[in-house]
Scaffold this active site. Sequence first.
Site, PDB file in Angstrom:
ATOM      1  N   GLU B  49       9.766  -6.884   7.227  1.00 21.93           N
ATOM      2  CA  GLU B  49       9.809  -7.670   8.470  1.00 21.93           C
ATOM      3  C   GLU B  49       8.428  -8.249   8.664  1.00 21.93           C
ATOM      4  O   GLU B  49       7.464  -7.510   8.872  1.00 21.93           O
ATOM      5  CB  GLU B  49      10.012  -6.715   9.651  1.00 21.93           C
ATOM      6  CG  GLU B  49      11.384  -6.581  10.182  1.00 21.93           C
ATOM      7  CD  GLU B  49      11.360  -5.663  11.413  1.00 21.93           C
ATOM      8  OE1 GLU B  49      10.521  -5.847  12.316  1.00 21.93           O
ATOM      9  OE2 GLU B  49      12.173  -4.739  11.442  1.00 21.93           O
ATOM     10  N   ASP B  60       6.659  -5.543  22.789  1.00 13.95           N
ATOM     11  CA  ASP B  60       5.726  -4.785  21.958  1.00 13.95           C
ATOM     12  C   ASP B  60       4.751  -3.948  22.759  1.00 13.95           C
ATOM     13  O   ASP B  60       4.245  -4.369  23.801  1.00 13.95           O
ATOM     14  CB  ASP B  60       4.951  -5.740  21.041  1.00 13.95           C
ATOM     15  CG  ASP B  60       5.820  -6.229  19.895  1.00 13.95           C
ATOM     16  OD1 ASP B  60       6.380  -5.371  19.195  1.00 13.95           O
ATOM     17  OD2 ASP B  60       5.963  -7.446  19.733  1.00 13.95           O
TER      18      ASP B  60
END
Lengths: 408, 265
Positions: B49, B60
């Site tokens: 990824e 995040d």
Amino acid sequence: MTYAQPDATGHFGRFGGRFMPEALVAPLDELAAAWTEAKADPAFSAELDRMLREYANIPSPLYEAHRFSKIAGARILLKREDLNHTGAHKIRNVIGQALLAKRIGKPRAIAETGAGQHGVAAATACAYLDLECTVYMGEVDTQRQALNVARMKMLGAEVISVTSGSRTLKDAINEALRDWVASVDTTSYLFGTAAGPHPFPSMVRDLTRGIGDEARAQCLELTGALPDAAVACVGGGSNAIGLFTAFIDDADVKLLGVEAGGDGVETGRHAATITGGEVGVLHGARSFLLQDEDGQTIESHSISAGLDYPGVGPEHSYLADIGRASYVPATDAAAMSAFDLLCKSEGIIPAIESAHALAGALELAKELGPDSTILVNLSGRGDKDVHTAAEYFGLLDGPVVLDEGVEE
Amino acid sequence: MSAVDELFVRTRDENRAALVGYLPAGFPTKAQSIAGIEAMVDGGVDLVEVGLPYSDPVMDGPVIQAAAEQALAAGFRVSDVFDVVAASAATGAPTVIMTYWNPVERYGVERFAADLAAAGGSGLITPDLTPDEAGPWIDASEKYGLDRTFLVAPSSTDERLAMTAEASSGFIYATAVMGVTGAREQTSSLAPELVSRLRQVTDKPVGVGLGVSNGAQAREVAEFADAVIVGSALVRCLLDAPDESAGLDAIRTLARDLRAGVERK
């Protein structure tokens, strides 16, 4: 045709919608359903109206600013949201959202704040309704607005200084969303403006539309007619959508949103999102935003902390797109000149945000002429801005210490 | 059959879970991000990824935020991501981009898809784009043969699980906890139930991410998931390293530990 926006999934034409982590989608659906139910429940509306009336000093008066009108060259009516409890229109939104939080049984509330006005309103509503309150505020803003940090703490809120990204409002929203994704079972997000993912833009509009509904009736009573124009400042856009909504179907009433032009849109240092931005996705909705070629958010600039946001509520983008409302920038200098004028001609110190609306009204008056009536939303009072304005006008000899109690 | 599909056929044959490793493009530099990816594939990562640094990464935690900020400060441009994808795909590991939506929309959805396919990339993971708003991406991914990995969460309703699984291809990303990315001391108790709910509505492979940082945790997750997704712990190897080679060694070592975990050994 009667205006009816958004659609069932929160789209205002090509704007709005919901660009959010899946973890928040079901909770947002629940929130939307809860708001639809609450809105239709006469007991809820009655309770909210009672709180606004008894606690928040709403409805606010409509005031004909005679001396300011003379200078402007048009009849200027001010919707006095500056007289509300906590000093701005924001209390309408936050009491509504906090009451909804109580109704759905979530004991904790979070909020983001830029200058601190929404944070103070959120802390106030949470104290009033017995909710635990956490406010996220960019580190840069906690330094610029130390007095509001103290005020939120006095009201019992926890203030978290956000040190990620640009350390301003947009990062405070990011951090509040990060909190919310982990706490949504027990926590309501009291969103501060008519932006964000569905249902926030329409829910916040529903909660602030009293501004325009009241002003429309007050204007009819005072003048026997609708105003020629309704003018409000636009950052995220909650006070403006609150003013505009009542007039959208009145095709003869011009709607003017005044954005923060900062140093001038041409300099790149501004917060005029619709005037100078492009369509993209930020904080959960598609709207105009300030972004670079790569879609990275650009920091905004304005003397007014409350307008200093690189996005704007999606309904404003839509109203601009269909041509129902127009949006113009007012520079820091134009806003501060209007600020000075209102102080000296009316004895009213406006919030610097609201001074942008006054600057827009002064320009519009030249266009519409002396027979016109211009309704301006005076969205907040300027006590919080005394230091900024005093610095701007060179009124400070040395460091000024503001005493508690001076403010409100 | 896409490269991602082939990977999951193989890992199912080998009776193990796949190891998915995340590193942001351009962190700390483009060249070093490529070296990091090569090190993690060398250590045993099956699927890469590549993160696309973005100014407002709401899903995040602090580690990936810090990496994204550094990459942007160092001058990362969206077009750089395709060089990183090409280098990653050249290792033989299927490679997808994990990206917030605005940079894709700004680049042009179809143009992004075309450039991703041309670089040898396999698809996108879209943390803030659900199928509800994904019409243009679904069309572009069909046209260029790219996989669409959407996320599901413990809060997803059964209806949304079914709808999201139906719209996904390659694999589905199950977020193990209600929260943002970042290493956690314990694996989530919510993940097994989420995966089992998902199994009721789909036979597509399911990857589980958020919070996995070591081989022992990977082994636990590999008991019930088709793929174990590790991000922040790998990024931290680079953030904490005193120099580049120490960082790459740390990535390789962690990837080996994680790989042993997903092999259920």
